[in-house]
Design a protein around this motif. Structure first.
Motif, short mmCIF file in Angstrom:
data_model
loop_
_atom_site.label_atom_id
_atom_site.label_comp_id
_atom_site.label_asym_id
_atom_site.label_seq_id
_atom_site.Cartn_x
_atom_site.Cartn_y
_atom_site.Cartn_z
N ALA A 1 -4.32 6.90 -8.54
CA ALA A 1 -3.24 6.76 -7.56
C ALA A 1 -3.65 7.32 -6.21
O ALA A 1 -3.36 6.73 -5.16
CB ALA A 1 -1.98 7.47 -8.07
N LYS A 2 -4.38 8.44 -6.23
CA LYS A 2 -4.83 9.05 -4.98
C LYS A 2 -5.83 8.14 -4.27
O LYS A 2 -5.75 7.95 -3.05
CB LYS A 2 -5.46 10.42 -5.26
CG LYS A 2 -5.93 11.14 -4.01
CD LYS A 2 -6.53 12.51 -4.34
CE LYS A 2 -7.02 13.21 -3.08
NZ LYS A 2 -7.63 14.53 -3.39
N TYR B 1 -6.38 1.20 -0.55
CA TYR B 1 -5.58 -0.02 -0.40
C TYR B 1 -5.17 -0.25 1.06
O TYR B 1 -5.36 -1.35 1.60
CB TYR B 1 -4.37 0.09 -1.33
CG TYR B 1 -3.52 -1.15 -1.50
CD1 TYR B 1 -3.85 -2.37 -0.90
CD2 TYR B 1 -2.35 -1.11 -2.28
CE1 TYR B 1 -3.04 -3.49 -1.07
CE2 TYR B 1 -1.55 -2.23 -2.45
CZ TYR B 1 -1.90 -3.41 -1.83
OH TYR B 1 -1.09 -4.52 -2.01
N ALA C 1 -4.02 5.11 -2.81
CA ALA C 1 -3.22 5.44 -1.64
C ALA C 1 -4.06 5.47 -0.37
O ALA C 1 -3.53 5.28 0.73
CB ALA C 1 -2.52 6.78 -1.84
N LEU C 2 -5.37 5.69 -0.52
CA LEU C 2 -6.27 5.72 0.63
C LEU C 2 -7.01 4.40 0.83
O LEU C 2 -7.13 3.90 1.96
CB LEU C 2 -7.29 6.86 0.46
CG LEU C 2 -6.72 8.28 0.41
CD1 LEU C 2 -7.80 9.27 -0.03
CD2 LEU C 2 -6.15 8.67 1.76
N PRO D 1 0.81 -1.22 0.00
CA PRO D 1 0.00 0.00 0.00
C PRO D 1 0.84 1.27 0.00
O PRO D 1 0.51 2.24 -0.68
CB PRO D 1 -0.82 -0.13 1.28
CG PRO D 1 -0.95 -1.59 1.51
CD PRO D 1 0.35 -2.17 1.05
N ALA D 2 1.94 1.25 0.75
CA ALA D 2 2.78 2.45 0.85
C ALA D 2 3.41 2.83 -0.49
O ALA D 2 3.65 4.01 -0.75
CB ALA D 2 3.87 2.23 1.89
N ASP D 3 3.64 1.83 -1.35
CA ASP D 3 4.32 2.09 -2.62
C ASP D 3 3.38 2.16 -3.81
O ASP D 3 3.82 2.40 -4.94
CB ASP D 3 5.37 1.00 -2.89
CG ASP D 3 6.50 1.03 -1.88
OD1 ASP D 3 6.79 2.12 -1.35
OD2 ASP D 3 7.09 -0.04 -1.63
N SER D 4 2.10 1.93 -3.58
CA SER D 4 1.17 1.76 -4.71
C SER D 4 1.11 2.99 -5.61
O SER D 4 0.98 2.86 -6.83
CB SER D 4 -0.23 1.43 -4.19
OG SER D 4 -0.74 2.48 -3.37
N GLY D 5 1.21 4.19 -5.03
CA GLY D 5 1.10 5.41 -5.82
C GLY D 5 2.18 5.55 -6.88
O GLY D 5 1.98 6.19 -7.91
N LYS D 6 3.34 4.93 -6.65
CA LYS D 6 4.46 5.05 -7.59
C LYS D 6 4.21 4.29 -8.89
O LYS D 6 4.86 4.55 -9.90
CB LYS D 6 5.74 4.51 -6.95
CG LYS D 6 6.12 5.16 -5.63
CD LYS D 6 7.33 4.45 -5.03
CE LYS D 6 7.64 4.98 -3.64
NZ LYS D 6 8.76 4.22 -3.02
#
Length: 645
Positions: free
Chosen positions: A176-177, A183, A180-181, A163-168
């Protein structure tokens, strides 16, 4: 000493097969084409190592992609070297990772009694709950879109993206936003339920080995030999899990693969995986090109077809036919039909004419389920029994639903979904209606768990001696402990009494025991498979987790035509194969055509066709029509590439 079964199997191996089965130390890639006898080679190698090392403590790890394949290989090894099967783990990636997490998952906050969520409805419920929590704090997020992110989460997990890396890894800013919330909230909700989805099993096991390298080292010592079947189907998460297990130093990795049978690109399988394995492990390679399954006419068109793919192992040998030609009609391409209805009608008539006495040896293959549904209807109109094969994650008959739910509630004492299933199925079985809310109210003043509370509520009702016995046995075997084997044995005896009472009532509309006998056979088979895999002293938690990983689909009834998608038939074989709908936009699919003629997607469609035709033992019949669902279609390019048009 080797058994006569092992000796006979070894003698039947060809020279090159024996070379592969005799492989000892070091990494090896066995490139095994369809029908090449790879299962026999793999089981003979495992049996040989076990037989030559009796009295030693090390184990062999065998990983494959279906429980049926694992069960078949385990049975062979047991026949080859009886008494040594305890030194072998042979199962799927998910089963092995579940076993790791049962033993060591507490390091990650995972209780051994974790549930595995396999049904889409369960996973959607988790995502919906996570989305609601996110929306309360971030009302600007579109709730409908937030609840549609399950495929994205699955894809991220198949690549071990946290979850911490999903936005990348998501290019679209709004998506992506949301991810980030949502997941992290999804993962938190799973953790609160002590549950894991399929991809979490691999992801969490990989996390264990990378965060606690000493644990991975213990497994390396315990399993000095690792064998992987159908290696081409591994996704990134599975491959990185193997890397974490081997630590880059362990070299006895023996993989069996065929890059011409990669058809799970949607699940992360890729032709790049074999290249990665070659780069990371520098294995020797042995090719098994001899095809022992198909007629030479099928082998010829298969070679013609797959030679049009470029994403293949360089210098790969073409298939070689072991069998001589015996049937001039081994391969038939039927004349083009006017429309789909005519095609299916003719196929059904052809099957009745040629195979009416051995329908169980016939399979109808289609690229998608819609094609199969029209074929099934045509077969039934022709008076032929037919069934579309598909995975089934849950039992449906009232008796098996009650039994399974009782065991689930024993394992997870606060599982409200299982409580509701128990109340509903018990009412159907006995006529005693218990409102789940009454049980929940009872639970407020106790600390016993929903099962004991349910037993209390039922005992307040006017019940017959037969029902009272069921309640007393439930309390004895499940309430006071977790003796699920004794309870299961009693339950089936109890079901027999209930079924007889129903027959005596002569109620023609009572369908409580519809499909019961069929599902009981499935239950018995699964209990045998799971006990063989994990041992007779398996815990209730482990049994339920393995049960969730297995399909509850029954074996086909005798003398019934089987219909399957091409993805579903992987690893199987049939005497008579009918491949329908061979037109552009069906096979190859519309999506692959949009990607381009030379795209990886088009190559995968060609592999789909290759897999389909190489399921054939005796005859292959192919068909196509001019119109499908009112749209004019061109014949599939694969027919021309096969040399049939």
């Amino acid at each position: 000493m080797a058994t006569k079964e092992f000796t006979a199997a070894w003698k039947e191996l060809s020279t090159i097969q024996q070379k592969a089965a005799e492989w000892g130390e070091g990494p090896l890639l066995v490139l095994a084409g369809p029908g090449s006898g790879k299962t026999r080679v793999l089981t003979c190698r495992i049996a040989r190592i076990l037989d030559s090392s009796k009295g030693k403590n090390f184990r062999i790890l065998g990983l494959t992609f279906t429980n049926k394949a694992a069960d078949e290989m385990r049975t062979r090894v047991t026949n080859f070297v009886p008494g040594e099967e305890g030194r072998l783990f042979l199962g799927t990636f998910h089963s092995f990772c579940a076993d790791i997490l049962r033993q060591h998952g507490t390091h990650l906050g995972i209780k051994p009694s974790f549930q595995i969520y396999a049904q889409k409805s369960d996973l959607q419920a988790v995502l919906d709950e996570a989305a609601k929590k996110v929306i309360r704090e971030h009302p600007e997020i579109d709730e409908k879109l937030a609840k549609s992110l399950q495929p994205v989460i699955d894809s991220l997990k198949s690549r071990l993206i946290s979850p911490a890396d999903s936005g990348k890894y998501i290019a679209h800013e709004d998506t992506a936003k949301r991810m980030a919330l949502v997941y992290p909230a999804y993962e938190l909700d799973l953790a609160n339920r002590n549950a894991l989805d399929f991809n979490s099993l691999i992801m969490k096991a990989h996390e264990l080995f990378t965060r606690f390298p000493a644990l991975a080292q213990r497994y390396r010592v315990a399993y000095p030999y690792i064998c992987i079947d159908e290696f081409q189907d591994t996704n990134e998460a599975q491959y990185r899990f193997i890397q974490a297990l081997t630590g880059g130093k362990h070299t006895n990795v023996y993989v069996v693969a065929d890059d011409d049978q990669i058809i799970y690109q949607w699940n992360g399988a890729s032709h790049k995986r074999l290249n990665e394995f070659r780069k990371d492990y520098s294995p020797d390679t042995i090719q098994l090109p001899m095809n022992y399954r198909c007629p030479p006419e099928v082998v010829e068109i298969a070679n013609n077809l797959i030679s049009n793919n470029f994403l293949r192992t360089p210098n790969k040998k073409p298939l070689q036919a072991f069998r001589p030609s015996t049937d001039p009609n081994a391969v038939r391409l039927l004349p083009c039909f006017r429309n789909q209805a005519d095609e299916m009608e003719e196929i059904a008539g052809d099957i009745r004419k040629l195979h009416a006495k051995h329908l169980g040896a016939v399979v109808v293959l289609g690229r998608n389920r819609k094609l199969l549904e029209t074929a099934e209807a045509a077969l039934r109109d022709e008076g032929l029994p037919a069934v579309i094969s598909q995975r089934k994650d849950e039992f449906e008959s009232s008796p098996l639903l009650w039994l399974h739910s009782m065991l689930r509630l024993t394992s997870d004492k606060q599982d409200q979904k299982s409580l509701e299933a128990i109340c509903g199925s018990f009412a159907q079985l006995t006529g005693i209606e218990i409102d789940p809310s009454d049980v929940l109210s009872e639970s407020l003043s106790s600390n016993l768990g929903y099962l004991q509370d349910w037993i209390k509520v039922v005992r307040k009702e006017q019940i017959s001696p037969l029902i009272k016995e069921a309640i007393d046995k439930s309390n004895l075997f499940l309430g006071a402990g977790k003796d699920f084997r004794s309870f299961s044995k009693f339950a089936f005896d109890w079901f027999s009494h209930l079924a007889k009472a129903q027959q005596d009532s002569e109620d023609p509309d009572n369908e409580v025991f519809a499909r019961y006998e069929e599902e009981k056979r499935v239950w018995d088979d699964l209990v045998r498979e799971i006990s063989s895999s994990l041992g007779a002293d398996i815990t209730l938690e482990a049994f339920l987790q393995e049960l969730q990983l297995h399909s509850k689909e029954p074996l086909p009834q005798p003398n019934t035509v089987t219909l399957m998608t091409i993805h579903g038939v992987k690893g199987k074989e049939f005497d008579h194969v009918y491949l329908i709908g061979l037109v552009e936009d069906e096979l190859p699919s519309f999506q692959s055509r949009n990607k381009g003629d030379d795209s990886p997607e088009m190559e995968e469609e060609r592999r789909n066709c290759y897999v389909a035709i190489t399921r054939t033992i005796k005859t292959l019949t192919m068909s196509y029509a001019e119109y499908y669902r009112g749209w004019k279609k061109e014949p599939s390019r694969f027919l021309e590439e096969c040399g049939l048009l």
